[in-house]
Design a protein around this motif. Structure first.
Motif, PDB file in Angstrom:
ATOM      1  N   THR A 192      60.979  14.136  11.395  1.00 15.29           N
ATOM      2  CA  THR A 192      60.466  15.019  12.441  1.00 15.29           C
ATOM      3  C   THR A 192      59.321  14.381  13.223  1.00 15.29           C
ATOM      4  O   THR A 192      59.045  14.789  14.337  1.00 15.29           O
ATOM      5  CB  THR A 192      59.982  16.350  11.836  1.00 15.29           C
ATOM      6  N   ASP A 193      58.672  13.378  12.640  1.00 14.18           N
ATOM      7  CA  ASP A 193      57.551  12.705  13.314  1.00 14.18           C
ATOM      8  C   ASP A 193      58.077  11.533  14.143  1.00 14.18           C
ATOM      9  O   ASP A 193      57.844  10.379  13.836  1.00 14.18           O
ATOM     10  CB  ASP A 193      56.515  12.241  12.296  1.00 14.18           C
ATOM     11  N   ARG A 194      58.760  11.864  15.201  1.00 13.82           N
ATOM     12  CA  ARG A 194      59.450  10.838  15.992  1.00 13.82           C
ATOM     13  C   ARG A 194      58.491   9.860  16.671  1.00 13.82           C
ATOM     14  O   ARG A 194      58.814   8.692  16.828  1.00 13.82           O
ATOM     15  CB  ARG A 194      60.377  11.517  17.007  1.00 13.82           C
ATOM     16  N   GLU A 195      57.319  10.323  17.078  1.00 14.33           N
ATOM     17  CA  GLU A 195      56.351   9.405  17.703  1.00 14.33           C
ATOM     18  C   GLU A 195      55.899   8.343  16.701  1.00 14.33           C
ATOM     19  O   GLU A 195      55.776   7.167  17.051  1.00 14.33           O
ATOM     20  CB  GLU A 195      55.151  10.175  18.250  1.00 14.33           C
ATOM     21  N   ALA A 196      55.675   8.760  15.465  1.00 21.39           N
ATOM     22  CA  ALA A 196      55.278   7.800  14.430  1.00 21.39           C
ATOM     23  C   ALA A 196      56.426   6.838  14.125  1.00 21.39           C
ATOM     24  O   ALA A 196      56.203   5.642  13.941  1.00 21.39           O
ATOM     25  CB  ALA A 196      54.847   8.532  13.161  1.00 21.39           C
ATOM     26  N   LEU A 197      57.649   7.362  14.091  1.00 23.84           N
ATOM     27  CA  LEU A 197      58.805   6.511  13.853  1.00 23.84           C
ATOM     28  C   LEU A 197      58.959   5.491  14.976  1.00 23.84           C
ATOM     29  O   LEU A 197      59.215   4.308  14.722  1.00 23.84           O
ATOM     30  CB  LEU A 197      60.075   7.358  13.727  1.00 23.84           C
ATOM     31  N   GLU A 198      58.785   5.930  16.212  1.00 19.11           N
ATOM     32  CA  GLU A 198      58.872   4.999  17.341  1.00 19.11           C
ATOM     33  C   GLU A 198      57.814   3.908  17.222  1.00 19.11           C
ATOM     34  O   GLU A 198      58.098   2.728  17.440  1.00 19.11           O
ATOM     35  CB  GLU A 198      58.718   5.752  18.660  1.00 19.11           C
ATOM     36  N   ALA A 199      56.603   4.282  16.844  1.00 21.93           N
ATOM     37  CA  ALA A 199      55.529   3.297  16.673  1.00 21.93           C
ATOM     38  C   ALA A 199      55.866   2.321  15.543  1.00 21.93           C
ATOM     39  O   ALA A 199      55.632   1.117  15.668  1.00 21.93           O
ATOM     40  CB  ALA A 199      54.206   4.008  16.393  1.00 21.93           C
TER      41      ALA A 199
END
Length: 74
Positions: free
Chosen positions: A26-33
């Motif tokens: 659910t933490d897509r911004e962290a995954l992208e980083a």
């Protein structure tokens, strides 16, 4: 499941790289980083080949024979 990487139009460069990734996080911004850091840390991946955009999916579209249908990814 493997990601799919496609070229997409870019106003500045003409085309750029976009990665389509299957993830239930659910933490897509962290995954992208995390993905971007992984790509930057691997010198065998030339910078121009590093994805500049990411799209997250529950599953990727497949053809009738089970291959990733890149024509349906943008």
């Amino acid at each position: 499941e493997d990601p799919a990487v496609v070229g997409v139009p870019d106003d500045d460069l003409g085309h750029t790289v976009k990665a389509h990734v299957v993830s239930d996080r659910t933490d897509r911004e962290a995954l992208e980083a995390d993905l971007d850091a992984f790509c930057r840390d691997h010198s065998e991946l030339a910078d121009f080949k590093r994805p500049r955009q990411y799209a997250f999916h529950d599953e990727l579209p497949k053809t009738t024979v089970g291959k990733i249908d890149r024509s349906r990814l943008e």
